[in-house]
Design a protein around this motif. Structure first.
Motif, mmCIF file in Angstrom:
data_model
loop_
_atom_site.group_PDB
_atom_site.id
_atom_site.type_symbol
_atom_site.label_atom_id
_atom_site.label_comp_id
_atom_site.label_asym_id
_atom_site.label_seq_id
_atom_site.Cartn_x
_atom_site.Cartn_y
_atom_site.Cartn_z
ATOM 1 N N SER A 97 0.963 -1.085 -0.045
ATOM 2 C CA SER A 97 0.004 0.379 -0.413
ATOM 3 C C SER A 97 1.132 1.191 0.142
ATOM 4 O O SER A 97 2.363 0.989 0.390
ATOM 5 C CB SER A 97 -0.854 0.192 1.490
ATOM 6 N N THR A 98 0.295 2.168 -0.900
ATOM 7 C CA THR A 98 0.788 3.283 -0.856
ATOM 8 C C THR A 98 1.034 4.445 0.995
ATOM 9 O O THR A 98 1.535 5.174 1.090
ATOM 10 C CB THR A 98 0.510 4.353 -1.452
ATOM 11 N N GLU A 99 0.164 3.956 1.738
ATOM 12 C CA GLU A 99 0.117 4.686 2.936
ATOM 13 C C GLU A 99 -1.165 3.899 3.122
ATOM 14 O O GLU A 99 -1.966 2.911 3.304
ATOM 15 C CB GLU A 99 -1.098 5.709 2.651
ATOM 16 N N ARG A 100 -0.972 3.558 5.170
ATOM 17 C CA ARG A 100 -1.797 2.941 5.870
ATOM 18 C C ARG A 100 -1.968 2.430 6.863
ATOM 19 O O ARG A 100 -0.755 3.651 7.989
ATOM 20 C CB ARG A 100 -1.704 1.227 5.583
ATOM 21 N N LEU A 101 -3.105 2.264 8.079
ATOM 22 C CA LEU A 101 -2.652 2.255 9.195
ATOM 23 C C LEU A 101 -2.156 0.833 9.806
ATOM 24 O O LEU A 101 -2.410 -0.087 9.284
ATOM 25 C CB LEU A 101 -4.076 2.168 10.425
ATOM 26 N N VAL A 102 -0.627 0.884 11.138
ATOM 27 C CA VAL A 102 -0.803 -0.297 11.485
ATOM 28 C C VAL A 102 0.184 -0.227 12.594
ATOM 29 O O VAL A 102 -0.402 0.920 13.629
ATOM 30 C CB VAL A 102 1.151 -0.338 10.484
ATOM 31 N N PRO A 103 0.093 -1.396 13.781
ATOM 32 C CA PRO A 103 0.077 -0.968 14.828
ATOM 33 C C PRO A 103 1.801 -0.404 15.221
ATOM 34 O O PRO A 103 2.646 -0.808 14.278
ATOM 35 C CB PRO A 103 0.175 -2.190 15.444
ATOM 36 N N ALA A 104 1.682 0.248 16.118
ATOM 37 C CA ALA A 104 2.981 0.554 16.585
ATOM 38 C C ALA A 104 4.301 -0.442 17.034
ATOM 39 O O ALA A 104 5.456 -0.156 17.038
ATOM 40 C CB ALA A 104 2.988 1.950 17.982
ATOM 41 N N ALA A 105 3.675 -0.770 17.512
ATOM 42 C CA ALA A 105 4.133 -2.002 18.920
ATOM 43 C C ALA A 105 5.103 -2.801 17.490
ATOM 44 O O ALA A 105 6.696 -2.807 17.457
ATOM 45 C CB ALA A 105 4.266 -3.368 18.909
ATOM 46 N N PRO A 106 5.282 -3.125 16.045
ATOM 47 C CA PRO A 106 6.356 -3.922 14.978
ATOM 48 C C PRO A 106 7.119 -3.520 14.554
ATOM 49 O O PRO A 106 8.596 -2.956 14.063
ATOM 50 C CB PRO A 106 5.009 -4.438 13.713
ATOM 51 N N LEU A 107 7.109 -1.744 15.345
ATOM 52 C CA LEU A 107 7.510 -0.341 14.016
ATOM 53 C C LEU A 107 9.239 -0.002 14.789
ATOM 54 O O LEU A 107 9.877 -0.710 16.180
ATOM 55 C CB LEU A 107 7.364 1.249 14.025
ATOM 56 N N ILE A 108 9.655 -0.476 14.015
ATOM 57 C CA ILE A 108 11.604 -0.029 14.493
ATOM 58 C C ILE A 108 12.049 1.023 13.667
ATOM 59 O O ILE A 108 11.896 1.074 12.247
ATOM 60 C CB ILE A 108 12.312 -1.487 13.353
ATOM 61 N N ARG A 109 12.543 2.017 14.147
ATOM 62 C CA ARG A 109 13.329 3.199 13.621
ATOM 63 C C ARG A 109 14.072 3.525 12.943
ATOM 64 O O ARG A 109 15.559 2.124 13.571
ATOM 65 C CB ARG A 109 13.694 4.283 15.279
ATOM 66 N N LEU A 110 14.131 3.138 12.025
ATOM 67 C CA LEU A 110 15.624 3.168 11.330
ATOM 68 C C LEU A 110 16.426 4.174 11.457
ATOM 69 O O LEU A 110 16.471 5.253 11.474
ATOM 70 C CB LEU A 110 14.960 3.371 9.124
ATOM 71 N N PRO A 111 18.008 4.045 11.076
ATOM 72 C CA PRO A 111 18.860 5.039 11.601
ATOM 73 C C PRO A 111 19.003 5.296 10.175
ATOM 74 O O PRO A 111 19.337 5.119 8.707
ATOM 75 C CB PRO A 111 20.317 3.892 11.977
ATOM 76 N N GLU A 112 20.011 6.535 10.109
ATOM 77 C CA GLU A 112 20.050 7.594 8.736
ATOM 78 C C GLU A 112 20.310 6.848 7.696
ATOM 79 O O GLU A 112 21.290 7.303 6.985
ATOM 80 C CB GLU A 112 20.397 8.803 9.492
ATOM 81 N N SER A 113 21.576 6.177 8.555
ATOM 82 C CA SER A 113 22.617 5.161 7.190
ATOM 83 C C SER A 113 21.806 3.854 6.994
ATOM 84 O O SER A 113 22.747 3.644 5.681
ATOM 85 C CB SER A 113 23.641 4.317 8.701
ATOM 86 N N ILE A 114 20.290 3.897 6.932
ATOM 87 C CA ILE A 114 19.705 3.027 5.984
ATOM 88 C C ILE A 114 18.994 3.219 5.119
ATOM 89 O O ILE A 114 17.557 4.118 6.197
ATOM 90 C CB ILE A 114 19.558 2.041 7.009
ATOM 91 N N GLY A 115 18.997 3.283 3.983
ATOM 92 C CA GLY A 115 18.183 3.746 3.482
ATOM 93 C C GLY A 115 16.263 3.253 3.248
ATOM 94 O O GLY A 115 16.552 1.950 3.739
#
Length: 326
Positions: A97-115
């Motif tokens: 999908s281009t945009e969606r709602l998702v549970p927050a728990a699985p999210l991992i913050r990306l370091p700037e070094s990873i595109g």
């Protein structure tokens, strides 16, 4: 209007539909994410064909990266504007999908070094590789592993990680072109299973001993050869069933093959604990950022071409990682 790939019945790639969807605002524990890239995984085909049953209609895909657009009540570990990536199972289904709602728990913050594209290509494959290398077996330098589908997305990461650990890596592939890819990513030996006896070649390479660990993502077609390739008291790790599920068998078979061990792990059980997931993700990101592990994005598709992407994946035309670019 947001776009998404959905299915209303199970079956072949043709059941996938690209359509408009309403997204709405996040509820408690949810976030709204604008995707930049979406991962294409073989597991997606299991949802599509009904191997993994889900209520219909349903979204498709379990892995993506993007930017947090809105945050629901109670969400504290990510914030508006954060760069994030995620993977999961039923709790993240709908990533195409281009945009969606998702549970927050699985999210991992990306370091700037990873595109974003790298993240979408490696979050599921990379975390899978991380637990296979760091949690499944206490590897010692010099141990031998047999890695089926060595030129696939997980295979290319595992082979590079195994090289960092000083392991002897034997990979299987179906073509000479894939053999070249596997060698370039750390395989010390490559077996073309379309014209060679895998177990016999493993015995030749290991002076008759066999492999310490076999990683088998193919399933039905390779199960017996994987057992035959193991050393006495070796470990068979069944990590996928690309050729179909393994038929039922009498456990005495494991004793007959040398008192070998068998496990059928699932990524969800190795990232269920937030601290353990963070540890695995940090090690993965560090290796990738430092260039010790390269993520090969060998196929890029538009989201509306999901049918073609699934056909390519199932016909084994792909190597490395595949993504949808939004």
């Amino acid at each position: 209007m947001a776009k998404a790939v959905r299915m209303y019945e199970t079956g072949g790639p043709e059941v996938l539909r690209y359509e408009d969807v309403e997204v709405g605002e996040p509820g408690p524990g949810q976030v709204r994410v604008r995707h930049v890239a979406v991962g294409l995984n073989y597991a997606d085909t299991y949802f599509r064909n009904g191997t993994y049953p889900v209520p219909l209609p349903a979204g498709m895909g379990v892995e993506a990266s993007g930017v947090v657009q809105a945050v629901g009540a109670g969400v504290t570990h990510v914030a508006l504007g954060d760069r994030v990536t995620y993977t999961g199972f039923l709790n993240t289904l709908g990533a195409y999908s281009t945009e969606r709602l998702v549970p927050a728990a699985p999210l991992i913050r990306l370091p700037e070094s990873i595109g974003f594209e790298t993240a979408a290509a490696m979050t599921m494959r990379g975390l899978t590789s991380a637990y296979l290398m760091r949690r499944i077996h206490a590897f010692e330098p010099g141990d031998t592993i047999l890695l089926h589908a060595a030129a696939g997305g997980v295979g290319l990461i595992v082979s590079q990680w195994a090289r960092l650990l000083g392991l002897n890596v034997i990979g299987t592939v179906s073509t000479e072109a894939k053999a070249d890819v596997a060698r370039a990513h750390g395989c010390d030996h490559v077996i073309n299973y379309s014209r060679e006896d895998v177990a016999r070649r493993v015995r030749d390479i290991t002076d008759g001993v066999g492999a310490d660990v076999v990683f088998d993502s193919v399933g039905k077609d390779t199960f017996m050869s994987s057992l035959n390739a193991l050393k006495r008291r070796g470990l068979l790790v069944c990590v996928g069933t690309a050729s179909g599920p393994i038929p039922p068998f009498d456990p005495v078979l494991l004793a007959m093959k040398g008192s070998v061990y068998l496990t059928r792990p699932a990524l969800a059980d190795y990232i269920a604990d937030p601290a353990e997931k963070a540890t695995l993700a940090r090690e993965l990101f560090d290796h990738v950022a430092a260039g010790r592990i390269r993520i090969g994005i060998n196929q890029r598709y538009a989201l509306e071409d999901a049918v073609l992407a699934h056909r390519d994946l199932e016909s084994r035309k792909t190597t490395g990682s595949s993504i949808f670019v939004i």
